[in-house]
Design a protein around this motif. Structure first.
Motif, PDB file in Angstrom:
ATOM      1  N   ALA A  20       0.852  -1.195   0.000  1.00  0.00           N
ATOM      2  CA  ALA A  20       0.000   0.000   0.000  1.00  0.00           C
ATOM      3  C   ALA A  20       0.881   1.236   0.000  1.00  0.00           C
ATOM      4  N   LEU A  21       0.523   2.183  -0.837  1.00  0.00           N
ATOM      5  CA  LEU A  21       1.167   3.498  -0.857  1.00  0.00           C
ATOM      6  C   LEU A  21       0.240   4.482  -0.151  1.00  0.00           C
ATOM      7  N   ARG A  22       0.782   5.199   0.820  1.00  0.00           N
ATOM      8  CA  ARG A  22      -0.016   6.186   1.559  1.00  0.00           C
ATOM      9  C   ARG A  22       0.628   7.554   1.326  1.00  0.00           C
ATOM     10  N   ILE A  23      -0.060   8.387   0.560  1.00  0.00           N
ATOM     11  CA  ILE A  23       0.455   9.699   0.173  1.00  0.00           C
ATOM     12  C   ILE A  23      -0.058  10.736   1.168  1.00  0.00           C
ATOM     13  N   VAL A  24       0.869  11.428   1.827  1.00  0.00           N
ATOM     14  CA  VAL A  24       0.547  12.440   2.838  1.00  0.00           C
ATOM     15  C   VAL A  24       0.815  13.817   2.236  1.00  0.00           C
ATOM     16  N   PHE A  25      -0.204  14.671   2.218  1.00  0.00           N
ATOM     17  CA  PHE A  25      -0.056  16.024   1.679  1.00  0.00           C
ATOM     18  C   PHE A  25      -1.052  16.945   2.367  1.00  0.00           C
ATOM     19  N   ASN A  26      -0.950  18.229   2.081  1.00  0.00           N
ATOM     20  CA  ASN A  26      -1.859  19.234   2.641  1.00  0.00           C
ATOM     21  C   ASN A  26      -2.844  19.661   1.560  1.00  0.00           C
ATOM     22  N   LYS A  27      -4.108  19.408   1.797  1.00  0.00           N
ATOM     23  CA  LYS A  27      -5.146  19.776   0.832  1.00  0.00           C
ATOM     24  C   LYS A  27      -5.544  21.229   1.045  1.00  0.00           C
ATOM     25  N   PHE A  28      -5.566  21.985  -0.029  1.00  0.00           N
ATOM     26  CA  PHE A  28      -5.811  23.419   0.048  1.00  0.00           C
ATOM     27  C   PHE A  28      -7.307  23.690   0.191  1.00  0.00           C
ATOM     28  N   HIS A  29      -7.646  24.552   1.187  1.00  0.00           N
ATOM     29  CA  HIS A  29      -9.020  25.003   1.366  1.00  0.00           C
ATOM     30  C   HIS A  29      -9.128  26.501   1.151  1.00  0.00           C
ATOM     31  N   SER A  30      -8.254  27.247   1.784  1.00  0.00           N
ATOM     32  CA  SER A  30      -8.225  28.699   1.622  1.00  0.00           C
ATOM     33  C   SER A  30      -6.831  29.176   1.994  1.00  0.00           C
ATOM     34  N   VAL A  31      -6.625  30.482   1.893  1.00  0.00           N
ATOM     35  CA  VAL A  31      -5.317  31.037   2.239  1.00  0.00           C
ATOM     36  C   VAL A  31      -4.992  30.776   3.703  1.00  0.00           C
ATOM     37  N   MET A  32      -6.002  30.754   4.546  1.00  0.00           N
ATOM     38  CA  MET A  32      -5.801  30.575   5.983  1.00  0.00           C
ATOM     39  C   MET A  32      -6.000  29.136   6.442  1.00  0.00           C
ATOM     40  N   SER A  33      -6.401  28.231   5.535  1.00  0.00           N
ATOM     41  CA  SER A  33      -6.784  26.900   5.974  1.00  0.00           C
ATOM     42  C   SER A  33      -6.265  25.841   5.004  1.00  0.00           C
ATOM     43  N   PHE A  34      -5.694  24.787   5.550  1.00  0.00           N
ATOM     44  CA  PHE A  34      -5.301  23.617   4.776  1.00  0.00           C
ATOM     45  C   PHE A  34      -5.517  22.387   5.642  1.00  0.00           C
ATOM     46  N   LEU A  35      -5.804  21.257   5.000  1.00  0.00           N
ATOM     47  CA  LEU A  35      -6.173  20.042   5.719  1.00  0.00           C
ATOM     48  C   LEU A  35      -5.178  18.925   5.419  1.00  0.00           C
ATOM     49  N   PRO A  36      -4.496  18.387   6.433  1.00  0.00           N
ATOM     50  CA  PRO A  36      -3.617  17.231   6.204  1.00  0.00           C
ATOM     51  C   PRO A  36      -4.438  16.043   5.711  1.00  0.00           C
ATOM     52  N   THR A  37      -4.026  15.455   4.595  1.00  0.00           N
ATOM     53  CA  THR A  37      -4.801  14.423   3.913  1.00  0.00           C
ATOM     54  C   THR A  37      -3.910  13.225   3.606  1.00  0.00           C
ATOM     55  N   VAL A  38      -4.504  12.026   3.677  1.00  0.00           N
ATOM     56  CA  VAL A  38      -3.809  10.779   3.350  1.00  0.00           C
ATOM     57  C   VAL A  38      -4.610  10.044   2.280  1.00  0.00           C
ATOM     58  N   SER A  39      -3.971   9.756   1.158  1.00  0.00           N
ATOM     59  CA  SER A  39      -4.586   8.966   0.087  1.00  0.00           C
ATOM     60  C   SER A  39      -3.886   7.617   0.014  1.00  0.00           C
ATOM     61  N   THR A  40      -4.665   6.544  -0.061  1.00  0.00           N
ATOM     62  CA  THR A  40      -4.117   5.182  -0.058  1.00  0.00           C
ATOM     63  C   THR A  40      -4.301   4.545  -1.427  1.00  0.00           C
TER      64      THR A  40
END
Length: 327
Positions: free
Chosen positions: A197-217
């Motif tokens: 399994a590959l688990r890709i960790v990145f920050n998903k963009f929401h706004s200039v002040m907000s980003f969400l840590p995200t994991v895609s498998t």
């Protein structure tokens, strides 16, 4: 003419003025402060130091404002591409299902970060999430490795997880990103690592002040077949018929490679947007802090300069009074 000796801040000073002017000097002196009690040369030196400090802070403020404007212009260019790239990986979720909690033996955590700093805590957040996944994916019969994309995550993970780093790639964002570059990067990762399994960790963009840590498998073809045999959720793949000379294993292999390149492309763009937004916020805060510091330094400079002028006037008046008493 009387000789008078008086002490000032532990120093013994000898003067030749009469007692009356000395009393006048004591009564008209400004309120004691470190600048007023220092010798004249020291006061001038402190004034020059404050002026130099103000100049440095102004230069820093110019740099932070310029960096904010550059980040804003880059953000506008990348944001639309990131939003459009979200449609690439969504069909794979419908086709193969979303399986983030699959228990596997070999996990590869692909941590995406920036190559430059001064962008807040987005890189620390990605590293923290990656370390948490590493702990969950490690065990007596399990193995977890890192693939690092970006200089900042490498600098943090190499301190305590150097033995778990399988591959490190930097300078990805030096040139404008496109799908061809990211697909070559994804192919390089697939050639150098073995995974269930590959688990890709990145920050998903929401706004200039907000980003969400995200994991895609992304599961390997073998794991997809195993999940299909065990009755796992694989989306709508089983509802399609395979035609042509390719087997189901070959189809799954091609789908896994294409899915990984699409998810990587979206993840790199999303993380680039989050980086620019975080840098805008960080540089805006730095500019405001520099302005506040300039206000405080200006007040200090004015007080120091006023104190030195007042002291000079007192010395002139004292000298004139001494001359009058002498004659």
């Amino acid at each position: 003419m009387a000789m008078a000796v008086f002490r000032r801040e532990g120093r013994r000073v000898l003067t030749s003025v009469s007692p009356r002017p000395i009393a006048a000097v004591r009564s008209t002196a400004p309120i004691s402060s470190p600048e007023n009690d220092a010798p004249l040369g020291v006061r001038f030196a402190s004034t020059q130091a404050v002026r130099n400090r103000m100049k440095s802070v102004k230069n820093i403020q110019k740099i932070t404002k310029a960096m904010k404007m550059v980040a804003a212009s880059k953000l506008r260019a990348v944001e639309s591409r990131a939003v459009n790239s979200r449609g690439l990986w969504q069909p794979f979720t419908a086709l193969l299902g979303d399986t983030p909690s699959v228990d596997v033996k070999k996990s590869v955590i692909v941590t995406i970060s920036s190559d430059k700093g001064l962008c807040g805590g987005i890189n620390s957040t990605s590293v923290k999430v990656s370390k948490g996944l590493n702990k969950l994916s490690s065990g007596p019969e399990k193995e977890a490795k890192y693939v690092i994309v970006g200089e900042k995550a490498k600098a943090q993970l190499i301190r305590d997880s150097k033995q778990h780093i399988e591959l490190s790639i930097t300078d990805v964002q030096k040139n404008p990103l496109n799908y061809t570059q990211v697909s070559v990067l994804a192919d390089e990762i697939l050639k150098n690592v073995e995974f269930d399994a590959l688990r890709i960790v990145f920050n998903k963009f929401h706004s200039v002040m907000s980003f969400l840590p995200t994991v895609s498998t992304i599961l390997s073809p073998e794991m997809v077949e195993r999940e299909a045999e065990s009755g796992g959720k694989l989306g709508e793949l089983d509802s399609y018929e395979i035609e042509g000379g390719e087997t189901k294993g070959e189809i799954l292999q091609n789908l896994a490679e294409f899915q990984f390149s699409c998810v990587m492309f979206n993840a790199v763009l999303e993380n680039a947007c989050s980086e620019m937004g975080a840098r805008m916020s960080a540089m805006d805060s730095s500019s405001r802090n520099a302005g506040d510091m300039l206000d405080r330094l200006t007040l200090t400079y004015n007080r120091t300069r006023q104190a030195s002028i007042t002291t000079e006037l007192i010395e002139i008046i004292s000298g004139a009074s001494a001359l009058e008493e002498k004659h």
